[in-house]
Write an enzyme that holds these catalytic residues in place. Sequence first.
Site, PDB file in Angstrom:
ATOM      1  N   CYS A  94       1.070  -0.689  -0.247  1.00 38.36           N
ATOM      2  CA  CYS A  94       0.466   0.168   0.054  1.00 38.36           C
ATOM      3  C   CYS A  94       0.881   1.315  -0.110  1.00 38.36           C
ATOM      4  O   CYS A  94       2.036   1.534   0.770  1.00 38.36           O
ATOM      5  CB  CYS A  94      -0.881   0.105   0.852  1.00 38.36           C
ATOM      6  SG  CYS A  94      -1.425  -1.111   1.644  1.00 38.36           S
ATOM      7  N   ARG A  98       4.229   0.468  -6.660  1.00 33.65           N
ATOM      8  CA  ARG A  98       4.239  -0.815  -5.693  1.00 33.65           C
ATOM      9  C   ARG A  98       3.298  -2.010  -5.808  1.00 33.65           C
ATOM     10  O   ARG A  98       3.418  -2.935  -5.240  1.00 33.65           O
ATOM     11  CB  ARG A  98       4.118   0.080  -4.861  1.00 33.65           C
ATOM     12  CG  ARG A  98       5.267   1.253  -4.498  1.00 33.65           C
ATOM     13  CD  ARG A  98       5.158   2.211  -3.029  1.00 33.65           C
ATOM     14  NE  ARG A  98       4.372   1.367  -1.925  1.00 33.65           N
ATOM     15  CZ  ARG A  98       6.114   1.552  -1.010  1.00 33.65           C
ATOM     16  NH1 ARG A  98       6.968   1.940  -1.581  1.00 33.65           N
ATOM     17  NH2 ARG A  98       4.912   0.702   0.264  1.00 33.65           N
ATOM     18  N   TRP A 124      -2.897  -2.061  -1.786  1.00 34.21           N
ATOM     19  CA  TRP A 124      -2.846  -4.015  -2.009  1.00 34.21           C
ATOM     20  C   TRP A 124      -3.599  -4.436  -0.370  1.00 34.21           C
ATOM     21  O   TRP A 124      -3.022  -4.511   0.732  1.00 34.21           O
ATOM     22  CB  TRP A 124      -0.954  -3.825  -1.890  1.00 34.21           C
ATOM     23  CG  TRP A 124      -0.880  -5.258  -2.685  1.00 34.21           C
ATOM     24  CD1 TRP A 124      -0.789  -5.526  -3.890  1.00 34.21           C
ATOM     25  CD2 TRP A 124      -0.061  -6.229  -1.662  1.00 34.21           C
ATOM     26  NE1 TRP A 124      -0.113  -6.894  -3.875  1.00 34.21           N
ATOM     27  CE2 TRP A 124       0.121  -6.951  -2.565  1.00 34.21           C
ATOM     28  CE3 TRP A 124       0.380  -6.538  -0.302  1.00 34.21           C
ATOM     29  CZ2 TRP A 124       0.836  -8.642  -2.097  1.00 34.21           C
ATOM     30  CZ3 TRP A 124       0.567  -8.269  -0.081  1.00 34.21           C
ATOM     31  CH2 TRP A 124       1.157  -8.690  -1.241  1.00 34.21           C
ATOM     32  N   ASN A 182      -1.253   2.045   6.312  1.00 38.30           N
ATOM     33  CA  ASN A 182      -0.579   0.552   5.792  1.00 38.30           C
ATOM     34  C   ASN A 182      -0.529  -0.348   6.649  1.00 38.30           C
ATOM     35  O   ASN A 182       0.378   0.267   8.033  1.00 38.30           O
ATOM     36  CB  ASN A 182       0.676   0.804   4.987  1.00 38.30           C
ATOM     37  CG  ASN A 182       0.484   2.351   3.869  1.00 38.30           C
ATOM     38  OD1 ASN A 182      -0.558   1.615   3.506  1.00 38.30           O
ATOM     39  ND2 ASN A 182       1.655   2.533   2.782  1.00 38.30           N
ATOM     40  N   GLY A 183      -0.500  -1.593   6.601  1.00 33.70           N
ATOM     41  CA  GLY A 183      -0.129  -2.260   7.742  1.00 33.70           C
ATOM     42  C   GLY A 183      -1.223  -2.961   8.427  1.00 33.70           C
ATOM     43  O   GLY A 183      -2.009  -2.864   7.585  1.00 33.70           O
ATOM     44  N   GLU A 230      17.800 -16.881  -9.792  1.00 31.62           N
ATOM     45  CA  GLU A 230      17.703 -15.456 -10.185  1.00 31.62           C
ATOM     46  C   GLU A 230      17.197 -15.193 -12.144  1.00 31.62           C
ATOM     47  O   GLU A 230      16.222 -14.794 -12.021  1.00 31.62           O
ATOM     48  CB  GLU A 230      18.369 -14.583 -10.432  1.00 31.62           C
ATOM     49  CG  GLU A 230      18.464 -13.055 -10.462  1.00 31.62           C
ATOM     50  CD  GLU A 230      17.452 -12.547  -9.975  1.00 31.62           C
ATOM     51  OE1 GLU A 230      16.787 -12.478  -8.584  1.00 31.62           O
ATOM     52  OE2 GLU A 230      16.963 -11.676  -9.965  1.00 31.62           O
ATOM     53  N   LYS A 253      13.453 -14.510 -12.579  1.00 30.03           N
ATOM     54  CA  LYS A 253      12.622 -12.616 -13.630  1.00 30.03           C
ATOM     55  C   LYS A 253      11.678 -13.158 -14.462  1.00 30.03           C
ATOM     56  O   LYS A 253      10.613 -12.883 -14.432  1.00 30.03           O
ATOM     57  CB  LYS A 253      13.908 -11.966 -14.192  1.00 30.03           C
ATOM     58  CG  LYS A 253      15.079 -11.170 -13.554  1.00 30.03           C
ATOM     59  CD  LYS A 253      14.498  -9.981 -13.009  1.00 30.03           C
ATOM     60  CE  LYS A 253      13.933 -10.346 -11.186  1.00 30.03           C
ATOM     61  NZ  LYS A 253      14.421  -9.705 -10.330  1.00 30.03           N
ATOM     62  N   GLU A 306       8.397 -14.032 -12.516  1.00 30.97           N
ATOM     63  CA  GLU A 306       7.690 -12.477 -11.966  1.00 30.97           C
ATOM     64  C   GLU A 306       7.013 -12.211 -12.969  1.00 30.97           C
ATOM     65  O   GLU A 306       5.789 -11.561 -13.215  1.00 30.97           O
ATOM     66  CB  GLU A 306       8.337 -11.784 -10.866  1.00 30.97           C
ATOM     67  CG  GLU A 306       9.804 -11.430 -11.422  1.00 30.97           C
ATOM     68  CD  GLU A 306       9.988 -10.844 -10.329  1.00 30.97           C
ATOM     69  OE1 GLU A 306       9.744 -10.987  -8.598  1.00 30.97           O
ATOM     70  OE2 GLU A 306      11.292 -10.760 -10.090  1.00 30.97           O
ATOM     71  N   HIS A 333      18.000 -36.088 -10.185  1.00 25.23           N
ATOM     72  CA  HIS A 333      17.051 -36.955  -9.304  1.00 25.23           C
ATOM     73  C   HIS A 333      16.017 -36.565  -8.463  1.00 25.23           C
ATOM     74  O   HIS A 333      15.510 -36.453  -7.555  1.00 25.23           O
ATOM     75  CB  HIS A 333      18.045 -36.489  -8.405  1.00 25.23           C
ATOM     76  CG  HIS A 333      19.523 -36.471  -7.341  1.00 25.23           C
ATOM     77  ND1 HIS A 333      20.234 -37.900  -7.180  1.00 25.23           N
ATOM     78  CD2 HIS A 333      21.003 -35.952  -7.313  1.00 25.23           C
ATOM     79  CE1 HIS A 333      21.144 -38.241  -7.154  1.00 25.23           C
ATOM     80  NE2 HIS A 333      21.900 -36.756  -7.423  1.00 25.23           N
ATOM     81  N   LYS A 367       6.351  -3.709  -4.964  1.00 23.30           N
ATOM     82  CA  LYS A 367       7.405  -3.263  -4.594  1.00 23.30           C
ATOM     83  C   LYS A 367       7.646  -3.021  -3.426  1.00 23.30           C
ATOM     84  O   LYS A 367       6.585  -2.748  -2.824  1.00 23.30           O
ATOM     85  CB  LYS A 367       8.047  -1.560  -5.420  1.00 23.30           C
ATOM     86  CG  LYS A 367       9.380  -1.570  -5.362  1.00 23.30           C
ATOM     87  CD  LYS A 367      10.052  -2.686  -6.509  1.00 23.30           C
ATOM     88  CE  LYS A 367      11.724  -1.948  -6.090  1.00 23.30           C
ATOM     89  NZ  LYS A 367      12.072  -3.019  -7.073  1.00 23.30           N
TER      90      LYS A 367
HETATM   91  C1  F6R Z   1      12.112  -9.468  -7.643  1.00 21.93           C
HETATM   92  C2  F6R Z   1      12.064  -8.692  -6.189  1.00 21.93           C
HETATM   93  C3  F6R Z   1      12.128  -9.075  -4.619  1.00 21.93           C
HETATM   94  C4  F6R Z   1      12.771  -8.434  -4.062  1.00 21.93           C
HETATM   95  C5  F6R Z   1      11.988  -8.935  -2.619  1.00 21.93           C
HETATM   96  C6  F6R Z   1      13.324  -8.190  -1.578  1.00 21.93           C
HETATM   97  O1  F6R Z   1      12.246  -9.230  -8.117  1.00 21.93           O
HETATM   98  O2  F6R Z   1      12.181  -7.330  -6.379  1.00 21.93           O
HETATM   99  O3  F6R Z   1      12.039 -11.098  -4.932  1.00 21.93           O
HETATM  100  O4  F6R Z   1      14.273  -8.989  -4.492  1.00 21.93           O
HETATM  101  O5  F6R Z   1      11.205  -8.104  -2.355  1.00 21.93           O
HETATM  102  O6  F6R Z   1      12.881  -6.302  -2.022  1.00 21.93           O
HETATM  103  P1  F6R Z   1      14.732  -5.771  -0.760  1.00 21.93           P
HETATM  104  O7  F6R Z   1      15.130  -5.865  -1.573  1.00 21.93           O
HETATM  105  O8  F6R Z   1      13.659  -4.441  -1.330  1.00 21.93           O
HETATM  106  O9  F6R Z   1      14.717  -5.708   0.281  1.00 21.93           O
END
Ligand code: F6R
Length: 608
Positions: free
Chosen positions: A2, A27, A73, A99-100, A478, A482, A485, A501, A603
């Site tokens: 949020c 976000r 959110w 938020n929270g 990673e 990518k 997601e 395995h 985000k």
């Molecule tokens: C994936 C991504 C997330 C963040 C994770 C940690 O592309 O962005 O997996 O890496 O939520 O976020 P931070 O780095 O802000 O603690």
Amino acid sequence: MCGIIAYTGNQNALPILLDGLKRLEYRGYDSTGLSILSRKRIKTVKAAGKLNVLESKLAKPIIGHCGIGHTRWATHGAPTDENAHPHTDPTQRFAVVHNGIIENVDALKATLKDSDTYTSETDSEVIAHLLANHKGELVDAVREVVGAIVGTYGLAVIDQQNPDTIVVARNGSPVILGVCDGAMLAASDMSALSRHTNQIVHLDDGEIAQLTPAGFQVLRLDSSVADKKAITLDNLNSHYDRGGHPHYLYKEIVDQPDTVQQTLSGRLDDRFSTAHLGGLNLEPRDLIGIKRVTLLGCGSALYAAMAGANMIESLARIPVVAEPAAEFRYRNPVIEKDTLYIVVSQSGETFDTLAALREVRRKGGFVLGVVNSVGSTIAREVDGGIYMHAGPEVSVASTKAYSSMLVSFALLALLLGRSRDTSPQQGSRHINDLKQLPDNILKVLELEPEIAKIANKYKKRQSAFFVGRTNGFPIALEGAQKLKEISYIHAEAYPASELKHGPLALVTEKTPCIVILPNDDLLAKSISTMEEIKARGGPVIALTNAQSTPDDRINKLADEVIRVPDSGELTLPAVMGVALQLLAYHSAVSLGRDVDQPRNLAKSVTVE
Ligand code: F6R
């Protein structure tokens, strides 16, 4: 997660709130709303969906100089108009954005006996109802209400009877104040403030601030005054501009030659073949006393930490583990005084990472942070650390911050290595690799047309595997992250040795396998993995920095080869990472996905 924006000043609040909401939209959210004090009344408009739905409900603008806005959110209750914030009390005197999570919401509601007056399913609405039960100054009412909350909050409140005043409060969910000439703003994220000011104040947990156009005052829960001064953050606005690129994600990928350079800048010491990391607050004597290192992060930050663990262990020859921050604190970890704990986070606000940090500190451990967001909660609570200096990352999926995490770990590995077993000659070889990194990333970016072609060829596949051994495995993790997601193609990463395995049962001509082939001692074994996959009919996309191999085996076995510049062990994860980011990006674009705001994700995950 949020987002909150609040404004009080001499301009019309509506365009400022809408602009703030627009800047918070990266976000991730499912509904929006705002409340403005207009002609002595609070006017509230809310809508499920994207910001344009809210805008369409505002055909007749609300005029007023003080207001609050929110992007939601959903946690308690579905994304509906009713559940969107702001929430008001039954008399419409107060409006609140929150938020929270309020854990004792039922107990709080029970104290009010007004259960038939709630209009939403949210936990947040109870705040407005509780406020309505208080007389006196707004700031005192908020202080008493938040004192009764068990849980987390970042909130902003307006009051019909205090027309120019906004009160904000924080516990576990970020609130930042923006100081302007004749106006004050508050937001949950710098992005919503950067257009208006670079003078900011970070609230700490347990602080409440009263904002008027003339300025701000910060109080603690016990009503003592906290002496907070604004700090100046430079050059923020450019990061929130796409600069002509189709997506923030693309901008952040192609910016990486510059952003890794910023992480490196001033930190390479040619004379002693080591790294300068002044922010660690550790003397050489402390460095030599470190017996173990534990790295903690979530998601891509965890995968960067896994690559970092390999780097540190290889150069410094001390045991290093990387663990998911969220699991760490629940397994009642043993904290040792000669272990160095490092939390890694782009946002510096990830709840689980912050909780792990607090667990270590509570037990007396020394914690460093590898953090991008300057002044964020994690940055403020660690004992020292490394700022990534990658600039704000806007797209939900991490790219440039991930690469800068890798560079930060490379610098740390060099420093710890040179305080132990790494020779000056080895150190200067690593320094040369690091100096080459921006150019090598540029060379990977030049591969974009061929990577886009591969993405297009395999975009209709339902599933993909990413495999790699030792140093290649975190790169595979990673890469899969990518792809899944942002393109929604199911992608799994395995250590290449694990394929036989179990997962090999799923390899068919329909499952492309991206094989990570670092040009290291295990190259021949990694090539055997390609044989295993080919024998089951799986298409192989080889990602390698080996420029040639005996019998040209990589070219012969692989259906596609992405050949990145030869790079050393400290820089290979970043170089290969950029190629995999481009692969994911072009897969997502060719499938028409919402690249910058992938479904269900947000985000900065500030809830548990
Ligand atoms: C994936 C991504 C997330 C963040 C994770 C940690 O592309 O962005 O997996 O890496 O939520 O976020 P931070 O780095 O802000 O603690």
